[in-house]
Write an enzyme that holds these catalytic residues in place. Structure first.
Site, short mmCIF file in Angstrom:
data_model
loop_
_atom_site.label_atom_id
_atom_site.label_comp_id
_atom_site.label_asym_id
_atom_site.label_seq_id
_atom_site.Cartn_x
_atom_site.Cartn_y
_atom_site.Cartn_z
N HIS A 102 0.83 -1.21 0.00
CA HIS A 102 0.00 0.00 0.00
C HIS A 102 0.87 1.26 0.00
O HIS A 102 2.05 1.20 0.33
CB HIS A 102 -0.92 0.03 1.24
N LYS A 121 -0.45 4.83 4.64
CA LYS A 121 -1.26 3.84 5.40
C LYS A 121 -0.69 3.63 6.79
O LYS A 121 0.51 3.42 6.95
CB LYS A 121 -1.34 2.53 4.62
P1 NAD Z 1 -7.79 9.61 5.40
O1 NAD Z 1 -6.84 9.85 6.53
O2 NAD Z 1 -7.52 10.27 4.09
O3 NAD Z 1 -9.28 10.02 5.84
C1 NAD Z 1 -9.81 9.83 7.13
C2 NAD Z 1 -10.74 11.00 7.43
O4 NAD Z 1 -11.37 10.75 8.69
C3 NAD Z 1 -9.96 12.34 7.55
O5 NAD Z 1 -10.57 13.36 6.78
C4 NAD Z 1 -10.05 12.64 9.04
O6 NAD Z 1 -10.03 14.03 9.35
C5 NAD Z 1 -11.41 11.99 9.37
N1 NAD Z 1 -11.60 11.87 10.81
C6 NAD Z 1 -10.65 11.66 11.77
N2 NAD Z 1 -11.22 11.74 12.99
C7 NAD Z 1 -12.54 11.99 12.79
C8 NAD Z 1 -13.64 12.18 13.67
N3 NAD Z 1 -13.49 12.13 15.01
N4 NAD Z 1 -14.85 12.40 13.13
C9 NAD Z 1 -15.03 12.45 11.78
N5 NAD Z 1 -14.00 12.30 10.89
C10 NAD Z 1 -12.79 12.06 11.40
O7 NAD Z 1 -7.87 8.03 5.25
P2 NAD Z 1 -8.47 7.18 4.03
O8 NAD Z 1 -7.37 6.77 3.13
O9 NAD Z 1 -9.68 7.86 3.49
O10 NAD Z 1 -8.90 5.85 4.82
C11 NAD Z 1 -9.82 5.88 5.91
C12 NAD Z 1 -10.00 4.47 6.45
O11 NAD Z 1 -10.60 3.65 5.45
C13 NAD Z 1 -8.68 3.76 6.83
O12 NAD Z 1 -8.92 2.97 7.97
C14 NAD Z 1 -8.39 2.90 5.62
O13 NAD Z 1 -7.57 1.80 5.91
C15 NAD Z 1 -9.79 2.49 5.26
N6 NAD Z 1 -10.00 2.00 3.88
C16 NAD Z 1 -10.86 0.96 3.73
C17 NAD Z 1 -11.18 0.50 2.48
C18 NAD Z 1 -12.22 -0.59 2.34
O14 NAD Z 1 -12.55 -0.99 1.21
N7 NAD Z 1 -12.78 -1.09 3.45
C19 NAD Z 1 -10.60 1.08 1.35
C20 NAD Z 1 -9.72 2.15 1.52
C21 NAD Z 1 -9.43 2.61 2.80
#
Ligand code: NAD
Length: 270
Positions: A156, A160
């Site tokens: 990744h 990450k």
């Molecule tokens: P990112 O860091 O770009 O986004 C996370 C967002 O959550 C940020 O904007 C952050 O400010 C926000 N956040 C943090 N604390 C918060 C709160 N208390 N209330 C509301 N929002 C809050 O990360 P990302 O790349 O978008 O990934 C997010 C998650 O999704 C990770 O855990 C990642 O591993 C997961 N993910 C899962 C899949 C899937 O298919 N299941 C795919 C991609 C990413």
């Protein structure tokens, strides 16, 4: 029309989901939530997602008020942030699609409690291809038998924060079940130094990090004189966003319970 709130809306995945929702004639974005103090609060979620026109939905941090018009919340945030969302969704019986990975025991317990009152789809990976990979992996392990050593490699992007990926963890569970192993005992995370010869009941799991790789997963089944490799490569985050939105439509109006993407896609593994 499915009324959807996006939690973590300013993040990489959140912005992708907002873009997908903007094109979806059967869905409405009713709120875009991110953390208190985030620099984007008050901005239009559509503009933030790079859309040409504003959507008329401003980024907010105010829970549970942001759920007032929501039937389903899609969460891609962090485990701690997700727990606050689950509490608010449980109070209002709002369905939840959970994409956040790296879930600790406390967050898993919170999901189990939430699923008693709301329908929840939990998937470490919302892509159709990865869900097919899991099904093929189980079949390959069963067909090849115990002579074939199991190794998993994932890669990744350098942002990450959790390892191995939630997808690799799920892949480990799938192959462990197909081989009749306990993942907690079988997994060897990376190898370093004088580790000795490989045990036949090991599942090696290796996490690579670098660049802007969206997500690669390879299952290697190495036997006498040959090996089989099953690989999935994600080229764009849009596949996760599309899957999560599909799950949001599916979960709306379901009975409370914990569902997975295989339920949404109708994939049976046995
Ligand atoms: P990112 O860091 O770009 O986004 C996370 C967002 O959550 C940020 O904007 C952050 O400010 C926000 N956040 C943090 N604390 C918060 C709160 N208390 N209330 C509301 N929002 C809050 O990360 P990302 O790349 O978008 O990934 C997010 C998650 O999704 C990770 O855990 C990642 O591993 C997961 N993910 C899962 C899949 C899937 O298919 N299941 C795919 C991609 C990413």
């Amino acid at each position: 029309m499915t009324r959807i709130a996006v939690h973590g809306a300013a993040g990489r995945m959140g912005r992708n989901i907002v873009s997908v929702l903007a094109e979806d004639k059967a869905a409405t974005l009713v709120s875009a939530i991110d953390r208190a103090g985030h620099a984007t609060l008050g901005q239009d979620a559509g503009v933030l997602a790079g859309l040409p026109e504003p959507l008329g939905v401003a980024l907010t941090a105010v829970l549970p008020a942001a759920l007032e018009h929501a039937e389903v919340a899609i969460d891609f945030s962090s485990p701690e942030a997700a727990r606050a969302l689950f509490k608010a969704c449980a109070e209002r019986r709002v369905g939840v699609v959970v994409g956040t990975t790296g879930l600790d025991a406390t967050t898993r317990a919170a999901i189990d409690s939430l699923a008693k009152v709301s329908p929840v789809v939990l998937a470490p990976n919302f892509s159709v291809g990865v869900n097919v990979l899991w099904a093929l992996a189980a079949q390959a392990v069963r067909l090849l038998g115990p002579e074939y050593d199991i190794e998993i490699v994932e890669m990744h992007h350098h942002h990450k924060v959790d390892a191995p990926s939630g997808t690799a963890v799920r892949l480990t569970e799938v192959v462990a079940q197909a081989r009749g192993l306990d993942p907690a005992r079988a997994v060897v995370a990376g190898r370093h130094g004088q580790v000795g010869a490989r045990r036949p009941d090991e599942i090696g799991v290796h996490a690579l990090r670098g660049g802007d790789v969206v997500g690669d997963h390879t299952l290697i089944l190495a036997g006498p004189g040959e090996r089989v490799e099953l690989t999935h490569r994600a080229h764009t985050r849009e596949i996760f966003a599309r899957g999560a939105v599909r799950a949001a439509h599916w979960v709306c109006g379901r009975a409370p319970g914990l569902y997975e993407m295989a339920d949404v896609l109708g994939i049976t593994t046995s």
